[in-house]
Design an enzyme around this catalytic site. Sequence first.
Site, PDB file in Angstrom:
ATOM      1  N   GLY A 240       0.781  -1.238   0.000  1.00 20.70           N
ATOM      2  CA  GLY A 240       0.000   0.000   0.000  1.00 20.70           C
ATOM      3  C   GLY A 240       0.808   1.280   0.000  1.00 20.70           C
ATOM      4  N   GLY A 277       3.672  -3.627  -3.912  1.00 15.01           N
ATOM      5  CA  GLY A 277       3.502  -3.819  -5.346  1.00 15.01           C
ATOM      6  C   GLY A 277       3.852  -2.530  -6.067  1.00 15.01           C
ATOM      7  NE  ARG A 278      -0.306   2.292  -5.681  1.00 14.86           N
ATOM      8  CZ  ARG A 278      -1.397   2.292  -6.441  1.00 14.86           C
ATOM      9  NH1 ARG A 278      -1.376   2.898  -7.606  1.00 14.86           N
ATOM     10  NH2 ARG A 278      -2.494   1.676  -6.044  1.00 14.86           N
ATOM     11  NE  ARG A 314      -3.304   3.619 -10.606  1.00 10.05           N
ATOM     12  CZ  ARG A 314      -3.110   4.864 -10.258  1.00 10.05           C
ATOM     13  NH1 ARG A 314      -2.625   5.734 -11.145  1.00 10.05           N
ATOM     14  NH2 ARG A 314      -3.357   5.260  -9.043  1.00 10.05           N
ATOM     15  CE1 TYR A 318      -8.769   1.585  -8.254  1.00 10.47           C
ATOM     16  CE2 TYR A 318      -6.860   2.469  -9.400  1.00 10.47           C
ATOM     17  CZ  TYR A 318      -7.556   1.394  -8.865  1.00 10.47           C
ATOM     18  OH  TYR A 318      -7.016   0.146  -8.937  1.00 10.47           O
ATOM     19  CB  CYS A 344     -17.321   4.934 -27.810  1.00 10.45           C
ATOM     20  SG  CYS A 344     -16.646   5.076 -29.465  1.00 10.45           S
ATOM     21  CD  GLU A 345     -17.860   3.558 -21.888  1.00  8.80           C
ATOM     22  OE1 GLU A 345     -18.439   4.269 -21.037  1.00  8.80           O
ATOM     23  OE2 GLU A 345     -18.346   2.518 -22.359  1.00  8.80           O
ATOM     24  CE1 TYR A 373      -2.458  -3.248  -8.264  1.00 12.67           C
ATOM     25  CE2 TYR A 373      -1.061  -1.409  -7.628  1.00 12.67           C
ATOM     26  CZ  TYR A 373      -1.602  -2.639  -7.365  1.00 12.67           C
ATOM     27  OH  TYR A 373      -1.289  -3.285  -6.192  1.00 12.67           O
TER      28      TYR A 373
END
Length: 413
Positions: A240, A277-278, A314, A318, A344-345, A373
């Site tokens: 984290g 991880g990150r 990402r 978020y 198309c979003e 990620y």
Amino acid sequence: MNQMLRYIESELYMESAALNRIAEQVGTPFYCYSKANIEQQIASCKAAFNRLDATIHYAAKANSNLSILRMMAKAGLGADVVSVGELERVIIAGIPAEKVIFSGVGKRKDEMVAALNAGIGQFNLESIPELDALILLCESLNKTAGVSVRINPDVDGSTHRHITTGVKGSKFGISMEQLDQALSRIGESAHLQLRGLAVHIGSQIVTAAPYRKVCERLRDWIVNLRRAGHAITHLDLGGGFGIDYGDGNYLDFESVATVMHETLQGLDNLQIAIEPGRSIVGNAGVLVSAVIFRKEDDPLPFLILDAGMNDLMRPALYQASHPIQPLLERKVEMEVVNVVGPICESTDFFSKAITLPKIAQGERVALLQAGAYGAVMASIYNSRDIIPEVMVDGDRFETIRRRITNHNLLEFE
Ligand SMILES: Cc1ncc(COP(=O)(O)O)c(C=O)c1O
């Protein structure tokens, strides 16, 4: 920031390789990682957590490319996995099974069987039904499993609500009310070997305060549990640790290790584990993309990139933002623009109202801090390709995952 990125004679380089040169060979968009940056992060993580004598289990979900996992294996790290797919990858990469921790709230039976057969070191149990399922499987296979109970410590990591995992009401971990029940079930089973407790309070946490709070709680709980006769020998503190996505906020390994060391001092015979991880791979990667169109509009122009939310999710997922840099540094005026993808979003945007040097149609840009990620979350939405991943080592580079094209995928239909 990725210290391995810099302009040399106006060209953006990763280590000693010009990103434009790679783009010409590989084609945009693509992910590009600095080997030296990952090695540096592994080294500083090891150095910081040395004082806790902690074992480091790289969280494979952050980036599970085999070449990256092989670097973890070479550095002697273990792994934290959340699926049989990740388990297979870390084993192929050469991480010994006994250094593997299996986390996740919904481990299927076939996944647990694969993990038992591989001989992984630790299952982090997240519910009583999971515990019961594991006991049954161990009985039928006549295996013993090392287990820790992932508890929900009800500590807020003060991060984005979608990546907070340790508060009441979140799906992760066993609540303190059910811990006794979980521990007695483990104690009664001849097939489960209790190791201890595990927590993971969230991701992209940028202050050490939540870790202090969780460690203080854990210290008291461990003292009480040991008094009650439970042999708690392991404590897994999760990952984290946040990186700097351009706002200057991040949590360095030293600060968090210091806090853990201070708060857990005095607990003897306790093997600490962490699952970063990150913080190991996030800074090492960029997403290189070309501007398909520059659309002048009111109130702001749009840079429409050839990378979209399917390549880097990402921002859509978020509201994350990634710093953007042109691959060619030019003396031009600054402007405020919207940077979007071609999907198309309307959530397919990378940055709204960002100030950048004026970038022309056809130019290439790098979205920074995209090593974690990023590639692992890619999808084929809009029938797009899964884009390549490239590793830079000095002035050399190598494609570490080829493009997966729509034509490849059509073969399955
Ligand atoms: C159980 C567990 N451990 C470790 C991690 C790694 O977190 P990070 O990449 O933020 O270090 C995660 C990610 O959310 C996780 O769920």
